[in-house]
Design a protein around this motif. Sequence first.
Motif, PDB file in Angstrom:
ATOM      1  N   CYS A  43       0.846  -1.183   0.000  1.00 19.60           N
ATOM      2  CA  CYS A  43       0.000   0.000   0.000  1.00 19.60           C
ATOM      3  C   CYS A  43       0.882   1.235   0.000  1.00 19.60           C
ATOM      4  O   CYS A  43       1.906   1.287   0.684  1.00 19.60           O
ATOM      5  CB  CYS A  43      -0.885  -0.026   1.246  1.00 19.60           C
ATOM      6  SG  CYS A  43      -2.044   1.348   1.388  1.00 19.60           S
ATOM      7  N   SER A  79      -2.833  -2.930   3.613  1.00 17.17           N
ATOM      8  CA  SER A  79      -3.871  -2.010   3.165  1.00 17.17           C
ATOM      9  C   SER A  79      -4.983  -2.030   4.201  1.00 17.17           C
ATOM     10  O   SER A  79      -5.371  -3.093   4.683  1.00 17.17           O
ATOM     11  CB  SER A  79      -4.434  -2.441   1.809  1.00 17.17           C
ATOM     12  OG  SER A  79      -3.487  -2.244   0.789  1.00 17.17           O
ATOM     13  N   LYS A 129     -10.030   4.942   3.516  1.00 18.37           N
ATOM     14  CA  LYS A 129      -9.037   4.008   2.983  1.00 18.37           C
ATOM     15  C   LYS A 129      -7.645   4.535   3.279  1.00 18.37           C
ATOM     16  O   LYS A 129      -7.375   5.732   3.146  1.00 18.37           O
ATOM     17  CB  LYS A 129      -9.226   3.814   1.476  1.00 18.37           C
ATOM     18  CG  LYS A 129     -10.519   3.084   1.127  1.00 18.37           C
ATOM     19  CD  LYS A 129     -10.622   2.863  -0.368  1.00 18.37           C
ATOM     20  CE  LYS A 129     -11.970   2.300  -0.778  1.00 18.37           C
ATOM     21  NZ  LYS A 129     -12.174   0.918  -0.347  1.00 18.37           N
ATOM     22  N   CYS A 181      -3.352   3.042   4.689  1.00 15.55           N
ATOM     23  CA  CYS A 181      -2.312   2.025   4.755  1.00 15.55           C
ATOM     24  C   CYS A 181      -1.899   1.813   6.201  1.00 15.55           C
ATOM     25  O   CYS A 181      -2.110   2.675   7.058  1.00 15.55           O
ATOM     26  CB  CYS A 181      -1.082   2.471   3.964  1.00 15.55           C
ATOM     27  SG  CYS A 181      -1.435   2.882   2.241  1.00 15.55           S
TER      28      CYS A 181
END
Length: 122
Positions: free
Chosen positions: A83, A95, A106, A108
């Motif tokens: 990621c 991720s 979203k 990492c």
Amino acid sequence: GDPASARGPGTAPVPPPAEFAGDIDARGTEPFWALTIRANQLTLSRPDQPNLIVGNSKGAAVEGATAVFGYAPLVAKVTKAPCSDGMSDLSYPLSVEVVADGATLKGCGAKTGEMPKGEGGG
């Protein structure tokens, strides 16, 4: 049929794979957020909002390369997949997708001791 794969009810919880054991940190941008996954709780930090905290007594629900932590209103889905955070050249081993109060974030992540260190701070 493979009897080893048929886990009936009442079986002991399976310890998570090593990559999902221990403390995990995650972060995202647009909007900025930071998540810490600890043995006892998940904490989501966002600017201008109170921290969102849920317990982690259940631990991770692991399916293949993905582990799901927490429960509504804060659920973190951690997948073992490379990621990039999009703002730097740092590469993370995990991720992370966070659902907080119905919003999907979203980003990492990595185990706490393995977080890539950016240059120049910030």
